[in-house]
Write a protein that holds these residues in place. Structure first.
Motif, PDB file in Angstrom:
ATOM      1  N   SER A   5       0.827  -1.197   0.000  1.00 56.36           N
ATOM      2  CA  SER A   5       0.000   0.000   0.000  1.00 56.36           C
ATOM      3  C   SER A   5       0.858   1.243   0.000  1.00 56.36           C
ATOM      4  CB  SER A   5      -0.908   0.006   1.229  1.00 56.36           C
ATOM      5  OG  SER A   5      -1.845  -1.045   1.128  1.00 56.36           O
ATOM      6  N   CYS A   6       0.502   2.156  -0.882  1.00 56.85           N
ATOM      7  CA  CYS A   6       1.236   3.409  -1.046  1.00 56.85           C
ATOM      8  C   CYS A   6       2.716   3.169  -1.298  1.00 56.85           C
ATOM      9  CB  CYS A   6       1.027   4.361   0.127  1.00 56.85           C
ATOM     10  SG  CYS A   6      -0.456   5.334  -0.112  1.00 56.85           S
ATOM     11  N   PHE A   7       3.024   2.079  -1.953  1.00 58.91           N
ATOM     12  CA  PHE A   7       4.364   1.892  -2.489  1.00 58.91           C
ATOM     13  C   PHE A   7       4.732   3.078  -3.362  1.00 58.91           C
ATOM     14  CE2 PHE A   7       7.908  -0.307  -4.390  1.00 58.91           C
ATOM     15  CZ  PHE A   7       7.936   0.156  -5.680  1.00 58.91           C
ATOM     16  N   LEU A   8       3.689   3.756  -3.879  1.00 61.58           N
ATOM     17  CA  LEU A   8       3.881   4.844  -4.823  1.00 61.58           C
ATOM     18  C   LEU A   8       4.824   5.900  -4.295  1.00 61.58           C
ATOM     19  CD1 LEU A   8       0.097   5.221  -5.611  1.00 61.58           C
ATOM     20  CD2 LEU A   8       1.713   3.589  -6.511  1.00 61.58           C
ATOM     21  N   ARG A   9       4.839   6.087  -2.981  1.00 62.67           N
ATOM     22  CA  ARG A   9       5.704   7.118  -2.445  1.00 62.67           C
ATOM     23  C   ARG A   9       7.116   6.622  -2.194  1.00 62.67           C
ATOM     24  NH1 ARG A   9       1.066   8.082  -1.204  1.00 62.67           N
ATOM     25  NH2 ARG A   9       0.843   6.684   0.541  1.00 62.67           N
ATOM     26  N   SER A  10       7.410   5.394  -2.627  1.00 58.26           N
ATOM     27  CA  SER A  10       8.722   4.839  -2.352  1.00 58.26           C
ATOM     28  C   SER A  10       9.719   5.118  -3.463  1.00 58.26           C
ATOM     29  CB  SER A  10       8.625   3.323  -2.150  1.00 58.26           C
ATOM     30  OG  SER A  10       8.340   2.683  -3.370  1.00 58.26           O
ATOM     31  N   VAL A 181       6.163  12.025  -5.976  1.00 64.81           N
ATOM     32  CA  VAL A 181       6.038  11.375  -7.289  1.00 64.81           C
ATOM     33  C   VAL A 181       5.412  10.005  -7.069  1.00 64.81           C
ATOM     34  CG1 VAL A 181       7.285  10.484  -9.292  1.00 64.81           C
ATOM     35  CG2 VAL A 181       8.018  12.622  -8.208  1.00 64.81           C
ATOM     36  N   TYR A 182       4.277   9.749  -7.716  1.00 66.97           N
ATOM     37  CA  TYR A 182       3.461   8.577  -7.423  1.00 66.97           C
ATOM     38  C   TYR A 182       3.441   7.637  -8.619  1.00 66.97           C
ATOM     39  CZ  TYR A 182       2.164  11.876  -3.820  1.00 66.97           C
ATOM     40  OH  TYR A 182       2.213  12.797  -2.791  1.00 66.97           O
ATOM     41  N   ALA A 183       4.392   6.703  -8.617  1.00 62.43           N
ATOM     42  CA  ALA A 183       4.472   5.701  -9.672  1.00 62.43           C
ATOM     43  C   ALA A 183       3.775   4.431  -9.211  1.00 62.43           C
ATOM     44  CB  ALA A 183       5.933   5.410 -10.000  1.00 62.43           C
ATOM     45  N   ILE A 184       3.401   3.590 -10.154  1.00 62.41           N
ATOM     46  CA  ILE A 184       2.713   2.357  -9.769  1.00 62.41           C
ATOM     47  C   ILE A 184       3.722   1.336  -9.240  1.00 62.41           C
ATOM     48  CG2 ILE A 184       1.041   2.777 -11.613  1.00 62.41           C
ATOM     49  CD1 ILE A 184       2.110   0.119 -12.894  1.00 62.41           C
ATOM     50  N   ASN A 185       3.224   0.362  -8.514  1.00 65.11           N
ATOM     51  CA  ASN A 185       4.036  -0.774  -8.089  1.00 65.11           C
ATOM     52  C   ASN A 185       3.930  -1.841  -9.167  1.00 65.11           C
ATOM     53  OD1 ASN A 185       5.281  -2.952  -6.931  1.00 65.11           O
ATOM     54  ND2 ASN A 185       4.168  -2.845  -5.001  1.00 65.11           N
ATOM     55  N   GLU A 186       4.875  -1.841 -10.074  1.00 67.99           N
ATOM     56  CA  GLU A 186       4.799  -2.748 -11.221  1.00 67.99           C
ATOM     57  C   GLU A 186       5.143  -4.181 -10.852  1.00 67.99           C
ATOM     58  OE1 GLU A 186       9.151  -1.842 -11.197  1.00 67.99           O
ATOM     59  OE2 GLU A 186       7.277  -0.875 -10.604  1.00 67.99           O
ATOM     60  N   ALA A 187       5.538  -4.444  -9.595  1.00 70.49           N
ATOM     61  CA  ALA A 187       5.771  -5.818  -9.149  1.00 70.49           C
ATOM     62  C   ALA A 187       4.458  -6.557  -8.936  1.00 70.49           C
ATOM     63  CB  ALA A 187       6.584  -5.819  -7.861  1.00 70.49           C
ATOM     64  N   LEU A 188       3.359  -5.803  -8.840  1.00 71.26           N
ATOM     65  CA  LEU A 188       2.039  -6.399  -8.642  1.00 71.26           C
ATOM     66  C   LEU A 188       1.416  -6.749  -9.983  1.00 71.26           C
ATOM     67  CD1 LEU A 188       0.662  -3.868  -6.003  1.00 71.26           C
ATOM     68  CD2 LEU A 188       1.723  -6.095  -5.558  1.00 71.26           C
ATOM     69  N   SER A 189       0.374  -7.543  -9.941  1.00 71.14           N
ATOM     70  CA  SER A 189      -0.422  -7.776 -11.148  1.00 71.14           C
ATOM     71  C   SER A 189      -1.102  -6.467 -11.540  1.00 71.14           C
ATOM     72  CB  SER A 189      -1.477  -8.846 -10.884  1.00 71.14           C
ATOM     73  OG  SER A 189      -2.455  -8.359  -9.958  1.00 71.14           O
ATOM     74  N   GLU A 191      -4.227  -5.822 -11.971  1.00 66.40           N
ATOM     75  CA  GLU A 191      -5.395  -5.581 -11.126  1.00 66.40           C
ATOM     76  C   GLU A 191      -4.995  -5.085  -9.745  1.00 66.40           C
ATOM     77  OE1 GLU A 191      -9.476  -7.867  -9.611  1.00 66.40           O
ATOM     78  OE2 GLU A 191      -7.917  -8.973 -10.691  1.00 66.40           O
ATOM     79  N   ALA A 192      -3.979  -5.713  -9.160  1.00 68.79           N
ATOM     80  CA  ALA A 192      -3.518  -5.309  -7.829  1.00 68.79           C
ATOM     81  C   ALA A 192      -2.856  -3.939  -7.872  1.00 68.79           C
ATOM     82  CB  ALA A 192      -2.555  -6.350  -7.266  1.00 68.79           C
ATOM     83  N   ALA A 193      -2.140  -3.654  -8.954  1.00 67.84           N
ATOM     84  CA  ALA A 193      -1.491  -2.355  -9.082  1.00 67.84           C
ATOM     85  C   ALA A 193      -2.520  -1.238  -9.186  1.00 67.84           C
ATOM     86  CB  ALA A 193      -0.570  -2.339 -10.305  1.00 67.84           C
ATOM     87  N   ALA A 194      -3.620  -1.500  -9.886  1.00 61.93           N
ATOM     88  CA  ALA A 194      -4.696  -0.507  -9.992  1.00 61.93           C
ATOM     89  C   ALA A 194      -5.324  -0.263  -8.626  1.00 61.93           C
ATOM     90  CB  ALA A 194      -5.751  -0.974 -10.990  1.00 61.93           C
ATOM     91  N   ASP A 195      -5.581  -1.343  -7.878  1.00 61.55           N
ATOM     92  CA  ASP A 195      -6.154  -1.202  -6.536  1.00 61.55           C
ATOM     93  C   ASP A 195      -5.196  -0.434  -5.624  1.00 61.55           C
ATOM     94  OD1 ASP A 195      -8.393  -2.598  -7.324  1.00 61.55           O
ATOM     95  OD2 ASP A 195      -7.741  -4.506  -6.448  1.00 61.55           O
ATOM     96  N   ASP A 196      -3.910  -0.714  -5.743  1.00 62.53           N
ATOM     97  CA  ASP A 196      -2.904  -0.052  -4.922  1.00 62.53           C
ATOM     98  C   ASP A 196      -2.849   1.443  -5.229  1.00 62.53           C
ATOM     99  OD1 ASP A 196      -0.681  -0.423  -2.988  1.00 62.53           O
ATOM    100  OD2 ASP A 196       0.561   0.280  -4.654  1.00 62.53           O
ATOM    101  N   TYR A 197      -2.940   1.771  -6.506  1.00 64.92           N
ATOM    102  CA  TYR A 197      -2.892   3.178  -6.903  1.00 64.92           C
ATOM    103  C   TYR A 197      -4.118   3.918  -6.381  1.00 64.92           C
ATOM    104  CZ  TYR A 197      -0.726   6.773  -9.849  1.00 64.92           C
ATOM    105  OH  TYR A 197      -0.074   7.896 -10.307  1.00 64.92           O
ATOM    106  N   GLU A 198      -5.281   3.282  -6.477  1.00 65.15           N
ATOM    107  CA  GLU A 198      -6.501   3.912  -5.961  1.00 65.15           C
ATOM    108  C   GLU A 198      -6.425   4.084  -4.451  1.00 65.15           C
ATOM    109  OE1 GLU A 198     -11.299   3.041  -5.831  1.00 65.15           O
ATOM    110  OE2 GLU A 198     -10.187   2.673  -7.686  1.00 65.15           O
ATOM    111  N   THR A 199      -5.842   3.103  -3.752  1.00 59.89           N
ATOM    112  CA  THR A 199      -5.662   3.224  -2.305  1.00 59.89           C
ATOM    113  C   THR A 199      -4.807   4.434  -1.971  1.00 59.89           C
ATOM    114  OG1 THR A 199      -5.890   0.842  -1.931  1.00 59.89           O
ATOM    115  CG2 THR A 199      -4.702   2.091  -0.254  1.00 59.89           C
ATOM    116  N   CYS A 200      -3.773   4.643  -2.757  1.00 54.91           N
ATOM    117  CA  CYS A 200      -2.909   5.797  -2.507  1.00 54.91           C
ATOM    118  C   CYS A 200      -3.640   7.109  -2.737  1.00 54.91           C
ATOM    119  CB  CYS A 200      -1.673   5.723  -3.393  1.00 54.91           C
ATOM    120  SG  CYS A 200      -0.470   7.001  -3.013  1.00 54.91           S
ATOM    121  N   LEU A 201      -4.439   7.183  -3.797  1.00 54.94           N
ATOM    122  CA  LEU A 201      -5.199   8.404  -4.058  1.00 54.94           C
ATOM    123  C   LEU A 201      -6.152   8.703  -2.897  1.00 54.94           C
ATOM    124  CD1 LEU A 201      -6.151   8.099  -7.853  1.00 54.94           C
ATOM    125  CD2 LEU A 201      -4.095   9.071  -6.813  1.00 54.94           C
ATOM    126  N   LYS A 202      -6.765   7.661  -2.361  1.00 61.76           N
ATOM    127  CA  LYS A 202      -7.686   7.864  -1.242  1.00 61.76           C
ATOM    128  C   LYS A 202      -6.941   8.331   0.007  1.00 61.76           C
ATOM    129  CE  LYS A 202     -11.272   4.776  -2.961  1.00 61.76           C
ATOM    130  NZ  LYS A 202     -12.014   3.503  -2.819  1.00 61.76           N
TER     131      LYS A 202
END
Length: 325
Positions: A5-10, A181-189, A191-202
């Motif tokens: 979750s919120c890997f985007l900020r990593s 800078v909010y990049a996706i976690n491309e290690a996920l599938s 579907e999971a990467a989309a859910d993770d990105y939405e979690t970060c936006l929330k």
């Protein structure tokens, strides 16, 4: 809560060419951040135009033609919409930089933050003037929060990565804090990467970095900078694809993209159209038919024809792209 979750900020600003696996990237969270868990448009109006200056401080023989129209959104709100046509792509880039810098100044002063979304492709090239004087030294980069409207599920050092494209041409040249800078976690599938990105936006909504539209309940980005494909697709929303009709989710995955790579994540139209300001930047004669269909609402209207904004939608076109208007 998942560790992703919120890997985007990593993401740290080391060159994507040095990134081998995101498992080696340290998790990084900015100070004070919690670790987180169609519009109906009027028919395009007359294309009678007047010649006006470029708004640039540089001398040029280029003229910019402006077309204004008003559209009514599906919430009954009047939307300001205009089309800018440039004889030279160079002057389009100059005005796009000023447009972006002016909004950055406005929102940094009003909100203390500026939320910016970009697409990939030629859009990043069109932002090149922002990394030059006077903007590179005058913009309050520390207050920028940088997102992608869509991304391919590939490693960050892959040539298909929108992150790599933005890093090489833009992010590596401006001092936006790595945690913004909010990049996706491309290690996920996908579907999971989309859910993770939405979690970060929330999470960013909960911490008041990202606003929510009072009209739609979807996140309200300050500025969304979009390109358009020759088929009229925007983000990874392609003609005839069911995701164009998604009305509830913020971020979705796609595994059958008609344009490779097939696995991607993308913002949905409700998120795109809840933005305060949207710039659609289109260059080249190969996109002229899609521009015509999107703006005149003729034939099978491509996805770009469904783009709107809560405050202002601006089409930035070079002359070849506007040749069929």
């Amino acid at each position: 809560m998942a560790s992703s979750s919120c890997f985007l900020r990593s993401i740290l600003f080391s060159s994507p060419t040095n990134l081998r696996s995101n498992h080696h990237l340290p998790t990084f969270f900015p100070k004070n951040h919690l670790i987180c868990s169609h519009s109906t448009s009027s028919r395009f109006e007359s294309l009678s135009v007047s010649s006006i200056g470029t708004g640039s401080t540089k001398k040029s023989s280029d003229t910019r033609r402006k077309v204004k129209s008003m559209a009514t959104t599906n919430i009954g709100k009047k939307e300001k919409k205009r089309v800018e046509i440039y004889d030279l792509e160079e002057n389009l880039a100059i005005d796009l930089a000023k447009f972006t810098a002016d909004l950055s100044d406005k929102f940094c002063k009003e909100r203390g933050a500026f939320t910016v979304v970009v697409s990939g492709g030629s859009l990043i090239k069109s932002l090149r003037k922002l990394v030059e004087s006077p903007y590179v030294d005058s913009i309050d980069w520390a207050r920028w929060h940088f997102f992608w409207v869509d991304e391919r599920v590939v490693p960050k050092n892959h040539d298909d990565s929108n992150y790599k494209l933005a890093y090489d041409s833009f992010l590596s040249k401006v001092p936006i804090p790595p945690g913004n800078v909010y990049a996706i976690n491309e290690a996920l599938s996908a579907e999971a990467a989309a859910d993770d990105y939405e979690t970060c936006l929330k999470h960013l909504v909960n911490t008041n970095i990202l606003r929510v539209s009072e009209s739609t309940g979807f996140p309200k980005f300050d500025l969304m900078l979009l390109g358009m494909g020759p088929d009229g697709h925007v983000a990874s929303l392609f003609p005839g694809h069911g995701l164009c009709n998604e009305s509830k989710k913020w971020v979705v995955s796609i595994s059958d993209s008609p344009k490779p790579p097939s696995e991607r994540i993308t913002f949905t139209f409700p998120v795109i159209n809840s933005s305060a300001h949207v710039a659609l930047v289109v260059c080249g004669s190969g996109k002229a038919e899609a521009v015509e269909a999107a703006l005149k609402k003729t034939g099978n209207v491509p996805p770009a024809g469904s783009v709107s904004a809560e405050d202002e939608l601006v089409w930035f076109l070079d002359k070849p792209a506007s040749s069929k208007l």
